[in-house]
Scaffold this motif. Structure first.
Motif, short mmCIF file in Angstrom:
data_model
loop_
_atom_site.label_atom_id
_atom_site.label_comp_id
_atom_site.label_asym_id
_atom_site.label_seq_id
_atom_site.Cartn_x
_atom_site.Cartn_y
_atom_site.Cartn_z
N LEU A 20 0.84 -1.19 0.00
CA LEU A 20 0.00 0.00 0.00
C LEU A 20 0.87 1.24 0.00
O LEU A 20 1.96 1.25 0.58
CB LEU A 20 -0.91 0.02 1.23
N SER A 21 0.37 2.28 -0.64
CA SER A 21 1.07 3.56 -0.66
C SER A 21 0.16 4.64 -0.10
O SER A 21 -1.05 4.61 -0.30
CB SER A 21 1.48 3.95 -2.09
N CYS A 22 0.76 5.57 0.57
CA CYS A 22 0.05 6.73 1.11
C CYS A 22 0.85 7.95 0.68
O CYS A 22 1.94 8.20 1.21
CB CYS A 22 -0.04 6.64 2.63
N GLY A 30 7.66 19.97 4.87
CA GLY A 30 8.13 19.30 6.07
C GLY A 30 7.52 17.93 6.31
O GLY A 30 7.34 17.53 7.46
N PHE A 31 7.23 17.21 5.24
CA PHE A 31 6.58 15.90 5.37
C PHE A 31 7.38 14.96 6.25
O PHE A 31 6.83 14.13 6.97
CB PHE A 31 6.38 15.28 3.99
N SER A 72 7.44 1.84 5.69
CA SER A 72 8.62 2.60 5.28
C SER A 72 8.17 3.91 4.67
O SER A 72 6.98 4.09 4.37
CB SER A 72 9.46 1.79 4.27
N ARG A 73 9.12 4.81 4.50
CA ARG A 73 8.73 6.10 3.92
C ARG A 73 9.84 6.62 3.02
O ARG A 73 11.02 6.37 3.26
CB ARG A 73 8.38 7.10 5.02
N ASP A 74 9.41 7.33 1.98
CA ASP A 74 10.34 8.02 1.09
C ASP A 74 9.96 9.50 1.16
O ASP A 74 9.01 9.94 0.51
CB ASP A 74 10.20 7.47 -0.33
N THR A 79 5.83 10.06 0.51
CA THR A 79 5.05 8.82 0.46
C THR A 79 5.48 7.86 1.56
O THR A 79 6.67 7.73 1.85
CB THR A 79 5.22 8.14 -0.92
N VAL A 80 4.49 7.21 2.14
CA VAL A 80 4.71 6.15 3.12
C VAL A 80 4.13 4.87 2.55
O VAL A 80 3.05 4.88 1.96
CB VAL A 80 4.07 6.50 4.47
#
Length: 123
Positions: A20-22, A30-31, A72-74, A79-80
């Motif tokens: 899944l992507s968020c 400032g994400f 995880s996050r980028d 995106t998480v």
């Protein structure tokens, strides 16, 4: 508030995997400092905490998904991700991501939510 869009849900057999992507809107400043949390809600059940990326590289999971799910996050893509492996029928639910300045496992503490994505685990 942060605009969030989930994707990646679908129908998968038991033992299968989904990611899944968020994604937060590109204009979100400032994400990297936002806590991002995944919740899920199965039919007839209350919404429950699944996993969180509070920020700073830490990760938190509910016991039922430990060892199977990875968050995880980028931050370069705002995106998480939620990698879900060894899926079980009891993982069937609508999955939502939420974001906010402070980490919490309570949905009521978040104002920014995605629209949800359906995950169905069935043979």
């Amino acid at each position: 508030q942060v605009q969030l869009v989930e994707s990646g849900g679908g129908l998968v057999q038991p033992g299968g995997s989904l990611r899944l992507s968020c994604a937060a809107s590109a204009s979100t400043f400032g994400f990297s400092r936002y806590a991002v949390v995944w919740f899920r809600q199965a039919p007839g059940k209350e919404r429950e905490f699944v996993a969180a990326s509070p920020g700073g590289g830490s990760r938190v999971y509910t016991d039922s998904v430990k060892g199977r799910f990875t968050i995880s996050r980028d931050n370069t893509k705002n995106t998480v991700y939620l990698q879900m492996n060894t899926l079980k029928p009891e993982d069937t639910a609508v999955y939502y991501c939420a974001a906010g300045p402070r980490y919490s496992q309570k949905g009521s503490d978040f104002d920014s939510w995605g629209q949800g994505t359906q995950v169905t685990v069935s043979s």
